[in-house]
Write a protein that holds these residues in place. Structure first.
Motif, PDB file in Angstrom:
ATOM      1  N   GLY A  45       0.802  -1.213   0.000  1.00 48.65           N
ATOM      2  CA  GLY A  45       0.000   0.000   0.000  1.00 48.65           C
ATOM      3  C   GLY A  45       0.835   1.263   0.000  1.00 48.65           C
ATOM      4  N   PRO A  46       0.248   2.396  -0.388  1.00 50.45           N
ATOM      5  CA  PRO A  46       0.990   3.662  -0.461  1.00 50.45           C
ATOM      6  C   PRO A  46       1.418   4.184   0.907  1.00 50.45           C
ATOM      7  CG  PRO A  46      -1.354   4.034  -0.829  1.00 50.45           C
ATOM      8  CD  PRO A  46      -1.149   2.550  -0.844  1.00 50.45           C
ATOM      9  N   LEU A  47       0.822   3.696   1.971  1.00 52.31           N
ATOM     10  CA  LEU A  47       1.158   4.148   3.322  1.00 52.31           C
ATOM     11  C   LEU A  47       1.997   3.128   4.079  1.00 52.31           C
ATOM     12  CD1 LEU A  47      -2.316   5.642   4.344  1.00 52.31           C
ATOM     13  CD2 LEU A  47      -0.398   6.799   3.233  1.00 52.31           C
ATOM     14  N   ASP A  48       2.483   2.119   3.371  1.00 49.93           N
ATOM     15  CA  ASP A  48       3.218   1.035   4.025  1.00 49.93           C
ATOM     16  C   ASP A  48       4.735   1.212   4.005  1.00 49.93           C
ATOM     17  OD1 ASP A  48       0.866  -0.294   4.627  1.00 49.93           O
ATOM     18  OD2 ASP A  48       0.871  -1.448   2.769  1.00 49.93           O
ATOM     19  N   ALA A  49       5.210   2.376   3.599  1.00 50.49           N
ATOM     20  CA  ALA A  49       6.655   2.594   3.530  1.00 50.49           C
ATOM     21  C   ALA A  49       6.946   4.067   3.755  1.00 50.49           C
ATOM     22  CB  ALA A  49       7.206   2.150   2.176  1.00 50.49           C
ATOM     23  N   GLY A  50       8.224   4.357   4.048  1.00 50.75           N
ATOM     24  CA  GLY A  50       8.653   5.736   4.152  1.00 50.75           C
ATOM     25  C   GLY A  50       8.700   6.249   5.573  1.00 50.75           C
ATOM     26  N   ALA A  51       8.935   7.572   5.678  1.00 53.66           N
ATOM     27  CA  ALA A  51       9.113   8.216   6.979  1.00 53.66           C
ATOM     28  C   ALA A  51       8.230   9.445   7.114  1.00 53.66           C
ATOM     29  CB  ALA A  51      10.578   8.587   7.179  1.00 53.66           C
ATOM     30  N   SER A  52       7.024   9.381   6.577  1.00 54.45           N
ATOM     31  CA  SER A  52       6.067  10.456   6.762  1.00 54.45           C
ATOM     32  C   SER A  52       5.578  10.454   8.205  1.00 54.45           C
ATOM     33  CB  SER A  52       4.876  10.280   5.816  1.00 54.45           C
ATOM     34  OG  SER A  52       4.122   9.131   6.183  1.00 54.45           O
ATOM     35  N   ARG A  53       4.928  11.542   8.618  1.00 49.34           N
ATOM     36  CA  ARG A  53       4.385  11.603   9.974  1.00 49.34           C
ATOM     37  C   ARG A  53       3.401  10.443  10.221  1.00 49.34           C
ATOM     38  NH1 ARG A  53       3.660  15.036  14.155  1.00 49.34           N
ATOM     39  NH2 ARG A  53       4.864  16.688  13.145  1.00 49.34           N
ATOM     40  N   LEU A  54       2.534  10.197   9.233  1.00 46.57           N
ATOM     41  CA  LEU A  54       1.562   9.113   9.390  1.00 46.57           C
ATOM     42  C   LEU A  54       2.258   7.766   9.525  1.00 46.57           C
ATOM     43  CD1 LEU A  54      -1.389   8.162   9.385  1.00 46.57           C
ATOM     44  CD2 LEU A  54      -1.247   8.010   6.890  1.00 46.57           C
ATOM     45  N   ARG A  55       3.228   7.513   8.666  1.00 44.19           N
ATOM     46  CA  ARG A  55       3.921   6.223   8.682  1.00 44.19           C
ATOM     47  C   ARG A  55       4.684   6.028   9.988  1.00 44.19           C
ATOM     48  NH1 ARG A  55       5.709   1.911   9.125  1.00 44.19           N
ATOM     49  NH2 ARG A  55       6.922   0.649   7.683  1.00 44.19           N
ATOM     50  N   LEU A  56       5.369   7.075  10.459  1.00 41.36           N
ATOM     51  CA  LEU A  56       6.139   6.959  11.694  1.00 41.36           C
ATOM     52  C   LEU A  56       5.223   6.744  12.896  1.00 41.36           C
ATOM     53  CD1 LEU A  56       8.851   9.732  11.199  1.00 41.36           C
ATOM     54  CD2 LEU A  56       9.174   7.263  11.102  1.00 41.36           C
ATOM     55  N   THR A  57       4.130   7.496  12.948  1.00 40.96           N
ATOM     56  CA  THR A  57       3.216   7.368  14.083  1.00 40.96           C
ATOM     57  C   THR A  57       2.593   5.980  14.136  1.00 40.96           C
ATOM     58  OG1 THR A  57       2.739   9.741  13.961  1.00 40.96           O
ATOM     59  CG2 THR A  57       1.200   8.368  15.195  1.00 40.96           C
ATOM     60  N   ARG A  58       2.074   5.537  12.993  1.00 44.85           N
ATOM     61  CA  ARG A  58       1.491   4.195  12.940  1.00 44.85           C
ATOM     62  C   ARG A  58       2.545   3.123  13.200  1.00 44.85           C
ATOM     63  NH1 ARG A  58      -2.470   4.034   7.602  1.00 44.85           N
ATOM     64  NH2 ARG A  58      -4.170   5.344   8.419  1.00 44.85           N
ATOM     65  N   GLY A  59       3.723   3.304  12.608  1.00 39.97           N
ATOM     66  CA  GLY A  59       4.775   2.296  12.738  1.00 39.97           C
ATOM     67  C   GLY A  59       5.245   2.126  14.163  1.00 39.97           C
ATOM     68  N   VAL A  60       5.392   3.226  14.887  1.00 40.85           N
ATOM     69  CA  VAL A  60       5.835   3.144  16.278  1.00 40.85           C
ATOM     70  C   VAL A  60       4.764   2.475  17.134  1.00 40.85           C
ATOM     71  CG1 VAL A  60       6.311   4.529  18.334  1.00 40.85           C
ATOM     72  CG2 VAL A  60       7.506   5.013  16.201  1.00 40.85           C
ATOM     73  N   GLU A  61       3.501   2.853  16.946  1.00 40.02           N
ATOM     74  CA  GLU A  61       2.434   2.235  17.733  1.00 40.02           C
ATOM     75  C   GLU A  61       2.391   0.725  17.500  1.00 40.02           C
ATOM     76  OE1 GLU A  61       0.739   3.514  20.037  1.00 40.02           O
ATOM     77  OE2 GLU A  61       1.099   5.656  19.750  1.00 40.02           O
ATOM     78  N   ALA A  62       2.528   0.313  16.241  1.00 43.30           N
ATOM     79  CA  ALA A  62       2.507  -1.117  15.929  1.00 43.30           C
ATOM     80  C   ALA A  62       3.713  -1.834  16.528  1.00 43.30           C
ATOM     81  CB  ALA A  62       2.459  -1.325  14.423  1.00 43.30           C
ATOM     82  N   ALA A  63       4.889  -1.198  16.465  1.00 37.31           N
ATOM     83  CA  ALA A  63       6.096  -1.810  17.020  1.00 37.31           C
ATOM     84  C   ALA A  63       5.996  -1.957  18.534  1.00 37.31           C
ATOM     85  CB  ALA A  63       7.322  -0.985  16.641  1.00 37.31           C
ATOM     86  N   LEU A  64       5.440  -0.948  19.207  1.00 32.88           N
ATOM     87  CA  LEU A  64       5.276  -1.027  20.656  1.00 32.88           C
ATOM     88  C   LEU A  64       4.401  -2.214  21.046  1.00 32.88           C
ATOM     89  CD1 LEU A  64       4.782   2.757  21.518  1.00 32.88           C
ATOM     90  CD2 LEU A  64       6.771   1.354  22.087  1.00 32.88           C
ATOM     91  N   LYS A  65       3.350  -2.457  20.283  1.00 35.62           N
ATOM     92  CA  LYS A  65       2.474  -3.596  20.568  1.00 35.62           C
ATOM     93  C   LYS A  65       3.203  -4.912  20.347  1.00 35.62           C
ATOM     94  CE  LYS A  65      -1.865  -1.222  19.493  1.00 35.62           C
ATOM     95  NZ  LYS A  65      -3.037  -1.167  18.576  1.00 35.62           N
ATOM     96  N   ARG A  66       3.936  -5.008  19.231  1.00 32.23           N
ATOM     97  CA  ARG A  66       4.644  -6.267  18.966  1.00 32.23           C
ATOM     98  C   ARG A  66       5.730  -6.522  20.002  1.00 32.23           C
ATOM     99  NH1 ARG A  66       3.938  -4.493  13.443  1.00 32.23           N
ATOM    100  NH2 ARG A  66       5.970  -3.450  13.527  1.00 32.23           N
ATOM    101  N   LEU A  67       6.409  -5.471  20.413  1.00 33.34           N
ATOM    102  CA  LEU A  67       7.505  -5.600  21.376  1.00 33.34           C
ATOM    103  C   LEU A  67       7.004  -5.685  22.825  1.00 33.34           C
ATOM    104  CD1 LEU A  67       9.894  -2.999  19.737  1.00 33.34           C
ATOM    105  CD2 LEU A  67      10.434  -5.423  20.065  1.00 33.34           C
ATOM    106  N   LYS A  68       5.715  -5.437  23.028  1.00 34.02           N
ATOM    107  CA  LYS A  68       5.111  -5.493  24.359  1.00 34.02           C
ATOM    108  C   LYS A  68       5.833  -4.566  25.340  1.00 34.02           C
ATOM    109  CE  LYS A  68       3.441 -10.225  23.740  1.00 34.02           C
ATOM    110  NZ  LYS A  68       3.807 -10.248  22.301  1.00 34.02           N
ATOM    111  N   THR A  69       5.996  -3.330  24.912  1.00 34.32           N
ATOM    112  CA  THR A  69       6.697  -2.351  25.728  1.00 34.32           C
ATOM    113  C   THR A  69       6.040  -0.991  25.574  1.00 34.32           C
ATOM    114  OG1 THR A  69       8.886  -1.393  26.201  1.00 34.32           O
ATOM    115  CG2 THR A  69       8.339  -1.762  23.894  1.00 34.32           C
ATOM    116  N   ASP A  70       6.385  -0.077  26.471  1.00 28.86           N
ATOM    117  CA  ASP A  70       5.822   1.269  26.398  1.00 28.86           C
ATOM    118  C   ASP A  70       6.783   2.274  25.774  1.00 28.86           C
ATOM    119  OD1 ASP A  70       7.708   1.318  28.388  1.00 28.86           O
ATOM    120  OD2 ASP A  70       6.462   2.409  29.843  1.00 28.86           O
ATOM    121  N   ARG A  71       7.980   1.788  25.405  1.00 26.58           N
ATOM    122  CA  ARG A  71       8.964   2.716  24.833  1.00 26.58           C
ATOM    123  C   ARG A  71       9.928   1.965  23.939  1.00 26.58           C
ATOM    124  NH1 ARG A  71      10.659   0.789  29.501  1.00 26.58           N
ATOM    125  NH2 ARG A  71      12.884   0.376  29.835  1.00 26.58           N
TER     126      ARG A  71
END
Length: 344
Positions: free
Chosen positions: A95-121
């Protein structure tokens, strides 16, 4: 374990860190790297923490996120004993939002990574590649928001060209946003391009190198020898085309030198290759990977001792390559050497 400051920051990191690219085993590339599951990962992390290796590096694209998930599970109950580094920016879908370093991509990517890593930071978030389609100001402002929210503590880059890294650092300084304190880059005896521009930049700007693939995509394990076929068990059968190419004769020359130094020191070829990297300017941490306990313990033997100046000179000479313009050696001679003294 020796601890070093990560670039021009207050973060102390171990000289060796552990790469979780072998966790998960999904996809053609990462399945060739390894297929470590939670219980095996927990044991490898036990060994790392006992040895003082407290920094664990992963990425959202490693095995389609499975690497982060397994790392998070394996660190359950001891999260505060570890530093977690992850990366995002490479495509995770079509998808067009599945790559890159836009604000949307970074925000979504960090939230998803936090869930996978089971951490708050995330202790260190690195951009996996430069996004030429997004203004650096947008990227850095988004990272600033993530840092201010406490979801990310430090930021870094990975696989950036010199101008990409410098442009980002300049924008961060101009606006008072967090600077990249780390640059995760390929560097090994078989691949010394890092020294031409990225190393002087890092020294000048206070960016610590986190070295990936210190054994040259498996070429410096001691299993490849002049006049011998590639071992059947070598992952180079699946991954050779994915890594930077190495001229065969130069590779054999490097391996011959590693063999000689290993014999002198009583160390293994991989231990010598990693120890050489640990003495290079700007290197904050060398990322080691392992599919088995035996491999991990062998790599851990790269610290606690030092190569002699004579042994370093042997390895330097065997791995030397003529740099591209404008980094030719003759630019370092005479008056050029006075105004541009070499780091190494």
């Amino acid at each position: 374990m020796e601890y070093r400051t990560l670039g021009r920051s207050g973060l102390k990191v171990p000289a060796l860190s552990f790469g979780a690219g072998t966790f998960g085993g999904q996809g053609p590339l990462f399945s060739a790297w390894g297929d470590t599951r939670v219980e095996e990962a927990r044991r490898l992390i036990d060994i790392c923490l006992e040895a003082g290796v407290t920094l664990f590096d992963t990425a959202d694209v490693y095995s389609n996120g499975a690497s982060e998930e397994i790392l998070g599970e394996a660190l359950a109950g001891r999260r505060d004993e570890a530093l977690i580094s992850t990366k995002l920016g490479l495509p995770t879908g079509d998808g067009p939002l599945d790559a890159g370093a836009s604000r949307l991509r970074l925000t979504r990517g960090v939230e998803a990574a936090l869930k996978r890593l089971k951490t708050d930071r995330i202790d260190l978030l690195q951009l996996h590649a430069f996004d030429a389609a997004t203004p650096v100001e947008e990227t850095l402002a988004a990272l600033d928001d993530l840092v201010r929210a406490g979801k990310v503590l430090y930021v870094g880059a990975s696989n950036f060209a010199g101008w990409e890294l410098m442009k980002s650092l300049a924008a961060a300084d101009r606006h008072g946003w967090p600077r990249y304190v780390a640059h995760q880059a390929y560097y090994s005896l078989a691949g010394r391009d890092y020294e031409w521009e990225l190393m002087p930049l890092a020294a000048d700007q206070g960016v610590g190198a986190m070295v990936w693939s210190p054994l040259g995509w498996g070429r410096l394990t001691g299993k490849i020898r002049r006049g011998q076929p590639l071992p059947e068990t070598s992952r180079l059968h699946q991954t050779a085309d994915a890594g930077p190419p190495v001229d065969d004769e130069r590779l054999y020359r490097i391996v011959d030198a590693l063999d000689a130094v290993a014999a002198e020191t009583g160390k293994t070829v991989p231990q010598v290759a990693i120890n050489w990297l640990l003495r290079r300017p700007t290197v904050s941490s060398v990322i080691i990977g392992a599919r088995t306990e035996e491999q991990l313990r062998q790599n851990l033997g790269a610290v606690g001792w030092s190569l002699s100046p004579e042994q370093v000179a042997v390895l330097d000479a065997a791995s030397a390559v003529t740099p591209a313009y404008p980094y030719y050696p003759y630019w370092r001679e005479g008056g050029f050497r006075q105004v541009n003294p070499p780091l190494v």
